[in-house]
Design a protein around this motif. Structure first.
Motif, PDB file in Angstrom:
ATOM      1  N   MET A  71       1.014  -1.176   0.084  1.00 25.54           N
ATOM      2  CA  MET A  71      -0.111  -0.017  -0.020  1.00 25.54           C
ATOM      3  C   MET A  71       0.857   1.278   0.046  1.00 25.54           C
ATOM      4  N   SER A  72       2.134   1.152   0.176  1.00 20.85           N
ATOM      5  CA  SER A  72       2.953   2.471   0.075  1.00 20.85           C
ATOM      6  C   SER A  72       3.091   3.311  -0.897  1.00 20.85           C
ATOM      7  N   VAL A  73       3.167   2.616  -2.193  1.00 21.60           N
ATOM      8  CA  VAL A  73       3.194   3.650  -3.139  1.00 21.60           C
ATOM      9  C   VAL A  73       1.922   3.977  -3.841  1.00 21.60           C
ATOM     10  N   PRO A  74       0.788   3.122  -3.758  1.00 24.02           N
ATOM     11  CA  PRO A  74      -0.388   3.955  -3.955  1.00 24.02           C
ATOM     12  C   PRO A  74      -0.881   4.992  -2.902  1.00 24.02           C
ATOM     13  N   GLY A  75      -0.161   4.691  -1.647  1.00 27.14           N
ATOM     14  CA  GLY A  75      -0.621   5.828  -0.437  1.00 27.14           C
ATOM     15  C   GLY A  75       0.150   7.000  -0.870  1.00 27.14           C
ATOM     16  N   TRP A  76       1.630   6.855  -1.279  1.00 26.54           N
ATOM     17  CA  TRP A  76       2.375   8.015  -1.650  1.00 26.54           C
ATOM     18  C   TRP A  76       1.697   8.794  -2.801  1.00 26.54           C
ATOM     19  N   ILE A  77       1.328   8.090  -3.646  1.00 25.87           N
ATOM     20  CA  ILE A  77       0.741   8.973  -5.033  1.00 25.87           C
ATOM     21  C   ILE A  77      -0.400   9.740  -4.497  1.00 25.87           C
ATOM     22  N   ALA A  78      -1.430   8.877  -3.773  1.00 29.53           N
ATOM     23  CA  ALA A  78      -2.580   9.800  -3.402  1.00 29.53           C
ATOM     24  C   ALA A  78      -2.294  10.721  -2.512  1.00 29.53           C
ATOM     25  N   GLY A  79      -1.317  10.672  -1.718  1.00 29.82           N
ATOM     26  CA  GLY A  79      -0.995  11.703  -0.773  1.00 29.82           C
ATOM     27  C   GLY A  79      -0.302  13.079  -1.383  1.00 29.82           C
ATOM     28  N   VAL A  80       0.395  12.573  -2.227  1.00 36.69           N
ATOM     29  CA  VAL A  80       1.107  13.997  -2.990  1.00 36.69           C
ATOM     30  C   VAL A  80       0.000  14.710  -4.004  1.00 36.69           C
ATOM     31  N   ALA A  81      -0.945  13.905  -4.388  1.00 35.36           N
ATOM     32  CA  ALA A  81      -1.693  14.471  -5.338  1.00 35.36           C
ATOM     33  C   ALA A  81      -2.761  15.226  -4.489  1.00 35.36           C
ATOM     34  N   VAL A  82      -3.256  14.571  -3.468  1.00 30.15           N
ATOM     35  CA  VAL A  82      -4.103  15.626  -2.616  1.00 30.15           C
ATOM     36  C   VAL A  82      -3.480  16.768  -2.248  1.00 30.15           C
ATOM     37  N   ALA A  83      -2.017  16.547  -1.618  1.00 30.70           N
ATOM     38  CA  ALA A  83      -1.442  17.772  -1.189  1.00 30.70           C
ATOM     39  C   ALA A  83      -1.259  19.005  -2.073  1.00 30.70           C
ATOM     40  N   ARG A  84      -1.073  18.626  -3.341  1.00 32.38           N
ATOM     41  CA  ARG A  84      -0.928  19.677  -4.519  1.00 32.38           C
ATOM     42  C   ARG A  84      -2.421  20.349  -4.448  1.00 32.38           C
ATOM     43  N   ARG A  85      -3.405  19.532  -4.605  1.00 35.67           N
ATOM     44  CA  ARG A  85      -4.774  19.854  -4.913  1.00 35.67           C
ATOM     45  C   ARG A  85      -5.020  20.977  -3.600  1.00 35.67           C
ATOM     46  N   PHE A  86      -4.889  20.318  -2.288  1.00 39.01           N
ATOM     47  CA  PHE A  86      -4.964  21.086  -1.286  1.00 39.01           C
ATOM     48  C   PHE A  86      -4.483  22.288  -1.299  1.00 39.01           C
ATOM     49  N   LEU A  87      -3.175  22.318  -1.592  1.00 38.17           N
ATOM     50  CA  LEU A  87      -2.347  23.701  -1.393  1.00 38.17           C
ATOM     51  C   LEU A  87      -2.698  24.559  -2.535  1.00 38.17           C
ATOM     52  N   ALA A  88      -3.328  24.085  -3.682  1.00 41.82           N
ATOM     53  CA  ALA A  88      -3.875  24.994  -4.619  1.00 41.82           C
ATOM     54  C   ALA A  88      -5.103  25.769  -4.043  1.00 41.82           C
ATOM     55  N   GLU A  89      -5.871  25.089  -3.294  1.00 38.47           N
ATOM     56  CA  GLU A  89      -7.153  25.698  -2.960  1.00 38.47           C
ATOM     57  C   GLU A  89      -6.785  26.888  -1.892  1.00 38.47           C
ATOM     58  N   VAL A  90      -5.545  26.284  -1.016  1.00 36.15           N
ATOM     59  CA  VAL A  90      -5.162  27.211   0.017  1.00 36.15           C
ATOM     60  C   VAL A  90      -4.812  28.668  -0.564  1.00 36.15           C
ATOM     61  N   ARG A  91      -3.903  28.390  -1.744  1.00 39.57           N
ATOM     62  CA  ARG A  91      -3.394  29.521  -2.144  1.00 39.57           C
ATOM     63  C   ARG A  91      -4.454  30.448  -2.897  1.00 39.57           C
ATOM     64  N   ARG A  92      -5.670  29.739  -3.376  1.00 35.40           N
ATOM     65  CA  ARG A  92      -6.563  30.509  -3.967  1.00 35.40           C
ATOM     66  C   ARG A  92      -7.326  31.379  -2.887  1.00 35.40           C
ATOM     67  N   LEU A  93      -7.630  30.927  -1.638  1.00 36.43           N
ATOM     68  CA  LEU A  93      -8.025  31.451  -0.738  1.00 36.43           C
ATOM     69  C   LEU A  93      -7.174  32.533   0.137  1.00 36.43           C
ATOM     70  N   GLY A  94      -6.106  32.701  -0.320  1.00 30.41           N
ATOM     71  CA  GLY A  94      -5.054  33.729   0.192  1.00 30.41           C
ATOM     72  C   GLY A  94      -4.428  33.151   1.372  1.00 30.41           C
ATOM     73  N   MET A  95      -4.254  31.735   1.939  1.00 29.49           N
ATOM     74  CA  MET A  95      -3.764  31.542   3.243  1.00 29.49           C
ATOM     75  C   MET A  95      -2.515  31.084   2.899  1.00 29.49           C
ATOM     76  N   ALA A  96      -1.818  31.125   1.703  1.00 30.40           N
ATOM     77  CA  ALA A  96      -0.648  30.589   1.417  1.00 30.40           C
ATOM     78  C   ALA A  96      -0.061  31.638   0.256  1.00 30.40           C
ATOM     79  N   ALA A  97       1.240  31.686   0.026  1.00 30.08           N
ATOM     80  CA  ALA A  97       1.867  32.594  -0.758  1.00 30.08           C
ATOM     81  C   ALA A  97       1.725  31.734  -2.169  1.00 30.08           C
ATOM     82  N   PRO A  98       1.635  32.542  -3.306  1.00 28.42           N
ATOM     83  CA  PRO A  98       1.601  31.808  -4.385  1.00 28.42           C
ATOM     84  C   PRO A  98       3.077  31.152  -4.769  1.00 28.42           C
ATOM     85  N   GLY A  99       3.937  31.353  -4.285  1.00 27.73           N
ATOM     86  CA  GLY A  99       5.199  30.839  -4.542  1.00 27.73           C
ATOM     87  C   GLY A  99       5.479  29.416  -3.827  1.00 27.73           C
ATOM     88  N   VAL A 100       4.569  29.110  -2.817  1.00 22.34           N
ATOM     89  CA  VAL A 100       4.614  27.965  -2.163  1.00 22.34           C
ATOM     90  C   VAL A 100       4.401  26.582  -3.137  1.00 22.34           C
TER      91      VAL A 100
END
Length: 456
Positions: A118-147
């Protein structure tokens, strides 16, 4: 033992499906929040800008402490059932001279193998969700665009290592009982429920309850300007109290079953009487089914009520602590926690019902029809749902009252009745069909074959 462990996994993959899903979620969750921490740490100072929210590090920490604990709670629960489904096989190994150390080694190999798968599928899913989550956080202004989420294996390795450590620790506890008792007794105990809840478990449950009460007090004493801290303390308190429910579950399950027995027997004289006798006679099994439902209702209800209370306070002018970003963060956290709780509920209910195949066969041998067994299971499913909802509602009520005290000064939270209706309906839709579909499969076939312990 390594070859035997792997052969057992290939022969009965369904027994490890729940554990695999739980480990996948745990690895993905730790990877997600580890990647967010790494994004904050590795971003150069020149690329950072002041944010309007609590900041990425605070968000990741607040989310992570609850989500990771919840994920590992699901792993421990799923592992226990994976071992229970192998109880007979492990007992047979003990009768043919396998030592307790060898049995424990077999279980460790299974945990390690499942974690690696389960490690590799978990890694892939975790990174994908992290990028999507970070994009939404940047859109809401809670993180800098360069992060940005960095390309580093460290969060992934930490995720797999943490999941493996929790799995091995849980396996050591779960395998202790089958590996320490005499071989003949192990084989006899593989299909029975006996003994009482041990004093260490009861004391641990009391300790967890005391810890939950202290967290409730911490949440209630926060000021209105510290709503985030009050919310996290209240949510953590609900999780700790649910752990206490899990540890003391047989007592609570037996008490609630007794309280609900009279109306059940009146409304369904035949199936209700048998369902009530089953539930009260097998309190540990009932507790195993009730606790995940309580987890789903307790966490979801706590989040929904806290969010509604904060919004109501803001609209009434009592405080201005709620914003669009606050609501979004709570909704995201609710989705994540509800996902974990739903997986735990399905895993547990399917495992608990499937292992009752010999019991169903015995009832058929003494004259019960499949239709009668399904009516009995329907009543049991409804009782299980009712008990889980009641326990979850008590925990959610306590946590929400503490949060409301901090935000509004009153222990009476604003309860979203419609949203709670969806929570209860969701719990019922997971519980009743899950039990009935698994039961329909379990009662299929010749009774004599099922009585002999034949398994798919």
């Amino acid at each position: 033992m390594t070859l035997i462990a792997l052969a057992q996994m290939r022969r009965r993959p369904a027994a490890f499906a729940g554990l695999a899903v739980a480990l996948f979620l745990a690895i993905a969750t730790v990877t997600l929040f580890g990647s967010l921490f790494a994004a904050e740490v590795t971003t150069p100072a020149s690329a950072r800008e002041p944010s309007t929210g609590p900041g990425l590090m605070v968000i990741a920490g607040a989310f992570g402490e609850i989500a990771v604990l919840d994920a590992f709670f699901v792993v421990v629960n799923a592992l226990g059932f994976a071992l229970r489904q192998q109880h007979r096989e492990l007992a047979l190994l003990r009768t043919v001279a396998a030592t307790p150390r060898q049995v424990r080694r077999l279980v460790r190999v299974q945990v390690c193998a499942t974690t690696l798968l389960m490690s590799v599928p978990g890694w892939i899913a975790g990174v994908a969700v992290a990028r999507r989550f970070l994009a939404e956080v940047r859109r809401l202004g809670m993180a800098a665009p360069g992060v940005r989420v960095p390309v580093t294996p460290l969060p992934m390795l930490v995720a797999s290592g943490a999941a493996l450590a929790v799995g091995l620790a849980a396996s050591a506890v779960a395998a202790r009982r089958i590996s320490r008792i005499a071989p003949a007794a192990a084989l006899t105990a593989s299909s029975t429920e006996h003994g009482r809840t041990g004093a260490p478990r009861l004391l641990a449950g009391i300790g967890a309850a005391a810890g939950g009460v202290l967290l409730l007090r911490l949440a209630a004493t926060r000021s209105a300007g510290q709503v985030d801290k009050a919310g996290q303390a209240a949510l953590l308190a609900s999780l700790v109290l649910l752990v206490a429910v899990a540890l003391t579950g047989p007592f609570a399950a037996r008490f609630l079953a007794g309280a609900l027995s009279v109306p059940v027997r009146v409304l369904a004289p035949g199936a209700g009487w048998l369902a009530d006798a089953n539930l009260r006679g097998y309190a540990r099994r009932l507790s195993s089914a009730v606790v995940p439902v309580a987890l789903l209702v307790g966490l979801s209800g706590t989040m929904l009520t806290m969010t509604s209370t904060a919004e109501h306070a803001a609209n009434s002018g009592a405080t201005s602590v709620t914003s669009a970003t606050d609501v979004w963060l709570r909704q995201a956290e609710l989705t994540l926690l509800a996902c974990f709780a739903a997986v735990s509920t399905l895993n547990t209910l399917v495992a608990v019902t499937a292992e009752r195949r010999p019991e169903f066969a015995l009832l058929r041998l003494v004259g019960a029809t499949r239709r009668q067994l399904l009516r009995m299971l329907t009543v049991e499913a409804m009782l299980t749902t009712a008990e889980g909802v009641l326990l979850g509602a008590v925990v959610a009520g306590a946590a929400s009252a503490a949060f409301s005290t901090a935000v509004t000064g009153s222990p009476m939270p604003h309860v979203p009745v419609v949203a709670w209706g969806f929570v209860v309906a969701g719990a019922a839709l997971l519980t009743v069909p899950g039990i009935l579909l698994t039961g329909l499969r379990a009662v299929h076939g010749q009774a004599a074959e099922l009585m002999g312990g034949a398994r798919d």
